[in-house]
Each structure stands twice: as structure tokens, then as C-alpha cells.
Scaffold this active site. Sequence first.
Site, PDB file in Angstrom:
ATOM      1  N   ALA A 155      46.143  67.424  40.793  1.00 27.90           N
ATOM      2  CA  ALA A 155      46.216  68.596  39.922  1.00 27.90           C
ATOM      3  C   ALA A 155      45.020  68.618  38.995  1.00 27.90           C
ATOM      4  O   ALA A 155      44.407  67.579  38.705  1.00 27.90           O
ATOM      5  CB  ALA A 155      47.513  68.578  39.111  1.00 27.90           C
ATOM      6  N   ASP A 156      44.694  69.817  38.529  1.00 30.50           N
ATOM      7  CA  ASP A 156      43.641  69.966  37.532  1.00 30.50           C
ATOM      8  C   ASP A 156      43.991  71.147  36.632  1.00 30.50           C
ATOM      9  O   ASP A 156      44.385  72.210  37.115  1.00 30.50           O
ATOM     10  CB  ASP A 156      42.280  70.202  38.178  1.00 30.50           C
ATOM     11  CG  ASP A 156      41.155  69.959  37.194  1.00 30.50           C
ATOM     12  OD1 ASP A 156      40.704  68.803  37.100  1.00 30.50           O
ATOM     13  OD2 ASP A 156      40.760  70.904  36.476  1.00 30.50           O
ATOM     14  N   THR A 157      43.873  70.928  35.331  1.00 31.91           N
ATOM     15  CA  THR A 157      44.199  71.955  34.345  1.00 31.91           C
ATOM     16  C   THR A 157      42.935  72.383  33.626  1.00 31.91           C
ATOM     17  O   THR A 157      42.144  71.537  33.191  1.00 31.91           O
ATOM     18  CB  THR A 157      45.229  71.425  33.327  1.00 31.91           C
ATOM     19  OG1 THR A 157      46.417  71.038  34.029  1.00 31.91           O
ATOM     20  CG2 THR A 157      45.584  72.482  32.289  1.00 31.91           C
ATOM     21  N   GLY A 205      45.841  73.982  38.726  1.00 32.76           N
ATOM     22  CA  GLY A 205      45.797  74.003  40.177  1.00 32.76           C
ATOM     23  C   GLY A 205      46.454  72.747  40.711  1.00 32.76           C
ATOM     24  O   GLY A 205      46.313  71.671  40.120  1.00 32.76           O
TER      25      GLY A 205
END
Length: 197
Positions: free
Chosen positions: A72-74, A109
Site C-alpha cells: 500500500a501507499d498513501t 493505493g
Amino acid sequence: MNTPTRLLLASNSPRRRQLLTDLSLRYEVRLKEVDESFPPHLRRAEIAEYLAAHKANAYRTELAPDEVLLTADTIVCLDEQVLNKPEDEEDAVRMLTQLQGRAHDVYTGVCLLTGAGQQVVFSDQTQVHFRALSEAEIRFYVQRYQPLDKAGAYGAQDWIGLAAVTRLEGSYFNVMGLPVHRVWEELAKLAPGLLPC
């Protein structure tokens, strides 16, 4: 085709770990350094999804048939500006000064990748409203809470979330770093054997 029975989390975020634990999911953490740059033509949700998939690709050849990897990436977006993790305290103060008194968007994401090569990429968006903050409040927060590991230089789950966030439109947990409702839905389709019920 094997149904995955082991969940791997490729994240060092204690918040993501806690959210998966709170979902009653059993998982292992697997970490690797991955470059987090992205093509300049990407915008907003595209950036978060690209980074999540890019991280997962670094593990693609290492996954066993019974494993599913979660990456995940924020990112925080103020208009079209992406606010990543601050470089230092002054950079954090600069970011929060920009965010105070305004609404901004948080995108996370997520990529789910199985050892058999199945891949699902999605993102979630939450709009966050901040009240106006004084410089003293901003500096207190940065010095006390050291939000240097957080996109946009803040964590909604700590002091600034309590004192400054006036409204959220979307998932609170997405702002923390993982849209757990979507993760659950996608795992139910991709790897139902991982769910506790």
C-alpha cells in the site's frame, strides 16, 4: 489453481499492522527497500496505485503459490500538489501550514498479488477538512509527535486528528493508511481462505 492461505504485508507501518490485526487477519510482515519515485505525468489516485503496484512487483518472483502479498501507499494531495513524507521538521511545518484551514484529499493505493500472479490494484479517496491552526499549534504538533514518517506530515489518529480535523468525507481508516473495507472485499474474492469467517 491454489487459493492463497498466507497473507504477507509489505509495510513497516504500525498503523497498517494494527488495522489488519483489528480485522482478525493473520499475516506476516515481509520488508524490502523499494524506490518510491513515480512518473511525473501521473495524478492523484494514479500515483497511489502505481506506487502500491510498484512495491508489489519487487516481490513478484519470491511469492509461494499459497501466498498473497499486500502492499500500500498513501499520498496527500492539496489541489494538484502531492505532499509526501517531510524531509525534516521545517518541511513538516511548511506542509501543515499549507494544509491548515483547508480541505485536502488522501489517497491510499493497494495492491494484492498472489504467488500465482493474480493481481488486484485499487485505491480509495478521503477528503479531510482542517480548521485554521496557529503557528504555535503546528510547531507543538511537529515537535511533540515527529510526523516525519507520514505523508502530509500528520497522522489522523494522533493529536492533530483530535484537535484540527473538523470533517472527513470517506473512510477514516483510509487516512490512517489502509482502506480496510476495500481490502476485506477484495480478499473475499481473491483469497477467501484468509478470512476468519
